[in-house]
Design an enzyme around this catalytic site. Structure first.
Site, PDB file in Angstrom:
ATOM      1  N   LYS A  88       0.880  -1.203   0.008  1.00  0.00           N
ATOM      2  CA  LYS A  88      -0.041  -0.010  -0.075  1.00  0.00           C
ATOM      3  C   LYS A  88       1.032   1.357  -0.121  1.00  0.00           C
ATOM      4  O   LYS A  88       1.814   1.289   0.721  1.00  0.00           O
ATOM      5  CB  LYS A  88      -0.669  -0.202   1.314  1.00  0.00           C
ATOM      6  CG  LYS A  88      -1.983   0.934   1.496  1.00  0.00           C
ATOM      7  CD  LYS A  88      -2.805   0.756   2.562  1.00  0.00           C
ATOM      8  CE  LYS A  88      -3.965   1.579   2.775  1.00  0.00           C
ATOM      9  NZ  LYS A  88      -5.004   1.329   3.858  1.00  0.00           N
ATOM     10  N   SER A 163     -10.047   1.244   2.574  1.00  0.00           N
ATOM     11  CA  SER A 163      -8.854   2.182   1.960  1.00  0.00           C
ATOM     12  C   SER A 163      -7.922   1.401   1.407  1.00  0.00           C
ATOM     13  O   SER A 163      -7.452   2.052   0.306  1.00  0.00           O
ATOM     14  CB  SER A 163      -8.592   3.196   3.139  1.00  0.00           C
ATOM     15  OG  SER A 163      -7.592   2.440   3.958  1.00  0.00           O
ATOM     16  N   SER A 187     -10.034  -1.360   6.921  1.00  0.00           N
ATOM     17  CA  SER A 187      -9.507  -1.168   5.598  1.00  0.00           C
ATOM     18  C   SER A 187      -8.768  -2.313   5.075  1.00  0.00           C
ATOM     19  O   SER A 187      -8.310  -2.387   3.832  1.00  0.00           O
ATOM     20  CB  SER A 187      -8.821   0.065   5.420  1.00  0.00           C
ATOM     21  OG  SER A 187      -9.194   1.227   5.397  1.00  0.00           O
TER      22      SER A 187
HETATM   23  N1  GLN Z   1     -13.335   3.491   6.348  1.00  0.00           N
HETATM   24  C1  GLN Z   1     -12.832   3.789   7.710  1.00  0.00           C
HETATM   25  C2  GLN Z   1     -12.572   5.218   7.537  1.00  0.00           C
HETATM   26  O1  GLN Z   1     -12.683   5.729   6.756  1.00  0.00           O
HETATM   27  C3  GLN Z   1     -11.707   2.750   8.025  1.00  0.00           C
HETATM   28  C4  GLN Z   1     -10.361   3.205   7.190  1.00  0.00           C
HETATM   29  C5  GLN Z   1      -9.423   2.403   7.588  1.00  0.00           C
HETATM   30  O2  GLN Z   1      -9.535   1.365   8.228  1.00  0.00           O
HETATM   31  N2  GLN Z   1      -8.303   2.782   7.269  1.00  0.00           N
HETATM   32  O3  GLN Z   1     -12.030   5.662   8.776  1.00  0.00           O
END
Ligand code: GLN
Length: 526
Positions: A88, A163, A187
């Site tokens: 990532k 994400s 995510s």
């Molecule tokens: N969708 C959640 C957020 O936007 C989790 C994102 C994540 O796990 N990085 O904060």
């Protein structure tokens, strides 16, 4: 001739050791596929062909030296040696880009390797490049990337989740057998579910975050994606463990059994006999798609049929998970993102006073979701509101954790639940309504609030799109979660959906296919 990209990492490892394939051949095959399909998928922000081939040659040299030395030396090699991997784009690789999906880090070059990058180098993994993500990991669809969205290999007009959507799509599309993501509220698990692969969020403190762009420091964890439990376990083994440079990384030993999950289905399935699993009723949230619920309940029935005892349980504070997460995570993010001031990192905009430059850099460098979080977090932390919001949220967080603790005391080995309330949704479906996007993580973020490990494994298709099954465990129980996941793979080895490839891969191969940005633009305009 076999297509090398279709092999599992543990199969590649065996062929490498026998000298039946080289790391260079594996790397070439994966690079060629990634380069060909990235126009249609936009899973990768950087593909580093030269560096990858150099690392592959180094891996081949290590293999040759070990083979010359004898069987003991070959056995001592890590199974991730010579295996192509995607990271990532918030993981530091010395000299390489690390955008975190943001304009504000455009052109920034990491001055050093992250801890996990060092560990992967030690093990001999071949880093192919960096993957797309929601800006600063804020989102559930990868549509918040400043570099355009990523497409889901199962349906190119749909999101891969987020994400870590690029890392999930790359593995689902066979561009790499394994990849790295981060999970702050879901995510890793949510994109794994939406792309039909395995993704684990480890216990808080299991993997060092040194050299990772921070989002919410009391929640962020790094974890593996793979197309099966054994490969994900091997990757976790390679990166986990105490690191002095991250004070939250725990001095807890990493079990070597992660490298010896059963290969045979009979043996793997035996793990389920006598297991006590809890099925939290609150995780069948309002708004869950009936087809998703149906698939998850069918998976639970299969676990029972194989000898597990499943009891419905209650996690009564689940409902508060979303509200408390959206205080805690933005509060920590607002502090972590203060460093992007146009002076220390990336491009500097404006040509005036320090304040003018700061406002210009941050005003144009951050996207709308990041600004929304910074405003939320700054407000929640401000004098006069701190007690009412942040402090209150931390107290509720303790209650959420105690819900889980009670079940471990009652003797449950793990919990089984849906990962995501929906299958992959079309581009644009949730962009106008941030709260509807936030709801994507209703079944995953309580696990982060409690610091626990959770894994998502594929459990079938609903209308041709993947559904994920989540196992949640007590702290440090990753090995148990991998055994359960491997057992579930074994008992569903003959299912009609096993072995199906993502339906839109042929379209991804077509050079005339529009990019996800073009596709998303067309859809939102219509
Ligand atoms: N969708 C959640 C957020 O936007 C989790 C994102 C994540 O796990 N990085 O904060």
């Amino acid at each position: 001739m076999i297509d090398l990209t279709r092999l599992h990492a543990h199969e590649m490892a065996r062929l490498l050791r026998h000298g039946d394939v080289t790391a260079r051949e594996l790397t070439e095959a994966h690079l060629a596929l990634a380069e060909r399909q990235n126009r249609a998928l936009n899973a990768w922000l950087t593909i580093d062909r030269d560096r990858a081939l150099a690392e592959a040659d180094a891996a081949d040299a290590r293999l040759a030296a070990a083979r010359a030395e004898g069987a003991r030396a070959v056995d001592a090699l890590h199974p991730i040696l010579g295996i192509p991997i995607a990271l990532k784009d918030l993981v530091s690789v010395a000299g390489g880009k690390a955008t975190a999906g943001s304009r504000i880090l455009d052109g920034y070059r990491a001055p050093y390797d992250a801890h996990i990058t060092e560990r992967l180098r030690d093990a001999g993994a071949v880093i192919l490049g960096k993957t797309n993500m929601d800006e600063f990991a804020m989102g559930s669809s990868t549509e918040h990337s400043a570099y355009g969205p990523t497409a889901n290999p199962w349906a190119l007009d749909r999101v891969p989740g987020g994400s870590s959507g690029g890392s999930a799509a790359a593995v689902a599309a066979f561009h790499a057998p394994v990849s790295i993501g981060t999970d702050t509220g879901g995510s890793i698990r949510q994109p794994a579910a939406l792309c039909g692969i395995v993704g684990l969020k480890p216990t808080y403190g299991r993997v060092s975050r040194y050299g990772i762009v921070a989002f919410a420091s009391s929640l962020d964890q790094i974890g593996p994606f793979a197309r099966n439990a054994r490969d994900a376990a091997a990757l976790l083994h390679a990166v986990a463990g105490r690191d002095e440079r991250d004070s939250t990384s725990a001095p807890v030993s990493v079990p070597d059994e992660l490298l010896s999950l059963p290969a045979a289905d009979d043996e793997a399935a035996g793990w389920l006999r006598g297991k006590r699993l809890g099925l939290p009723r609150e995780y069948f949230v309002a708004g869950m798609e009936p087809q998703v619920e149906h698939r998850v309940r069918a998976a639970v029935a299969a676990l029972e049929a194989a000898g597990a005892r499943v009891d419905e349980v209650s996690l009564p504070h689940t409902d508060y998970g979303l509200a408390t997460y959206y205080i805690v995570a933005p509060a920590e993010a607002s502090a972590n993102l203060a460093r992007y001031d146009g002076i220390r990192y990336g491009p500097r905009l404006g040509n005036g006073t320090v304040l003018e430059n700061y406002l210009a850099t941050r005003g144009r460098g951050f996207g709308p979701e990041v600004k929304r979080r910074i405003m939320l977090g700054t407000y929640a932390l401000s004098a006069g509101y701190y007690d009412a919001y942040y402090l209150k949220a931390q107290k509720v967080r303790t209650l959420i954790k105690q819900d889980f603790d009670r079940l471990w005391l009652e003797g449950f080995d793990a919990l089984v639940a849906p990962t995501s309330p929906t299958v992959a949704f079309p581009f644009g479906a949730k962009m106008a309504d941030p709260v509807s996007m936030y709801l994507s993580d209703a079944c995953t973020l309580p696990v982060n609030m409690a610091g626990l490990p959770g894994i998502s494994v594929p459990c079938g298709l609903a209308d041709g799109l993947p559904v994920g099954l989540q196992f949640i465990g007590a702290a440090w129980s990753e090995l148990e979660l991998f055994h359960l996941s491997r057992a579930y793979e074994a008992i569903t080895a003959g299912a009609d959906w096993r072995g199906l490839e993502p339906a839109d891969l042929a379209r991804a191969d077509d050079p005339g296919t529009p990019t996800p940005a073009e596709r998303a633009g067309v859809l939102s305009a219509s």
